[in-house]
Enzyme design. Structure first.
Site: not given
Length: 294
Positions: A163, A265
């Site tokens: 992330h 991500e």
């Protein structure tokens, strides 16, 4: 972003110190090629910069270092699921204390590997046995590889994401290319929408790009920087920026924090990746300032 003040516990190698910020143990890397900080809590890259440069990743000044709350910013590990497909949100890996497995140094950079095993606590949330490693290969670029091995007697499925919060001067002035021609809009219950050639961030963005290229490019004109994000093992790319209204509701983010990052991500957005006993799967991302591209 203000880099955390760190208490040095001990030197682990020529370029790596074990430090603490409040309750969180942090590896501080000071190599001739780059600098970085890595939290053992969450197996989490906090900052990374080629030597003499600003960090490629953004970290919230309001991040909570209590070794219980997931850190806001850097590159959190979302595993073995992504989003709210299980509880806690984004999986348990980012809430666990990882162990240092090895440090290797070369003239080009440093490699640090952390590991996490299943436990009674993890099996209460996800009833499977595993061995996970995250390997940070830090040179003029940051390579992050999450490898999970099934140590159980039966197959299991996983999702997850790396992330990455990427630092920018003003998110409303940047764009991301390489996303493909369609996305699922998380602000519209996953509705499939056609995509233009670039993502911009004048409004909040929470999108799953199912046809994204392996290489995505973030252009930050005010920061005079182009970042390449090279993903491997992902089924999609998630692009996220919460916008102002959501940012002010986040206790661990400054009210204007949304202007200082965008997330790109590497994701397996649903727990659909099957891993058989004694087999492994790797989800990886590479963060690179285009000026250092060979």
């Amino acid at each position: 972003m203000t880099l955390p003040s760190l208490h040095v516990e001990r030197q682990l190698s020529a370029s790596v110190d074990l430090c603490y910020r409040q309750s969180v143990p942090i590896l501080r890397v000071a190599h001739p090629s780059c600098s970085a900080t890595i939290s053992l809590f969450g197996g989490h890259l906090i900052t990374f910069a080629p030597s003499g440069e600003k960090s490629l990743t953004w970290m919230s000044d309001n991040a909570i270092y209590d070794a219980k709350t997931p850190l806001r910013g850097g590159v959190p590990i979302c595993w073995p699921w992504f989003g709210n497909t299980g509880q806690p949100s984004h999986g348990f890996a980012r809430r666990q204390m990882w162990q240092l497995a090895k440090i290797e140094e070369t003239p080009e950079g440093a490699t640090i590997q952390l590991e996490l095993f299943d436990s009674e606590a993890s099996r209460a949330l996800w009833p499977h046995r595993f061995h996970a490693t995250v390997t940070f290969t830090l040179t003029h670029q940051a390579d992050i590889a999450l490898t999970v091995t099934n140590t159980d007697k039966h197959p299991w499925t996983m999702g997850g994401a790396l992330h990455s919060y990427l630092a920018v001067e003003d998110s409303e002035q940047v764009n991301v290319e390489g996303v493909g021609c369609q996305y699922l809009d998380n602000f519209a219950a996953g509705k499939q929408c056609p995509a233009p050639g670039k993502v911009t961030f004048q409004e909040p963005v929470d999108r799953i790009y199912t046809g994204a290229k392996e290489t995505l490019t973030l252009t930050d004109p005010l920061g005079n920087r182009r970042l390449k994000v090279n993903n491997r093992g992902a089924t999609s790319a998630v692009i996220w920026n919460p916008g102002q209204a959501a940012a002010v509701k986040m206790a661990d983010m400054e009210d204007n924090g949304y202007l200082k990052f965008v997330c790109i991500e590497a994701a397996i957005e649903q727990p659909t990746q099957v891993v058989h006993p004694r087999q492994s799967y790797t989800l990886a991302t590479q963060l690179l300032d285009e000026r250092y591209q060979g």
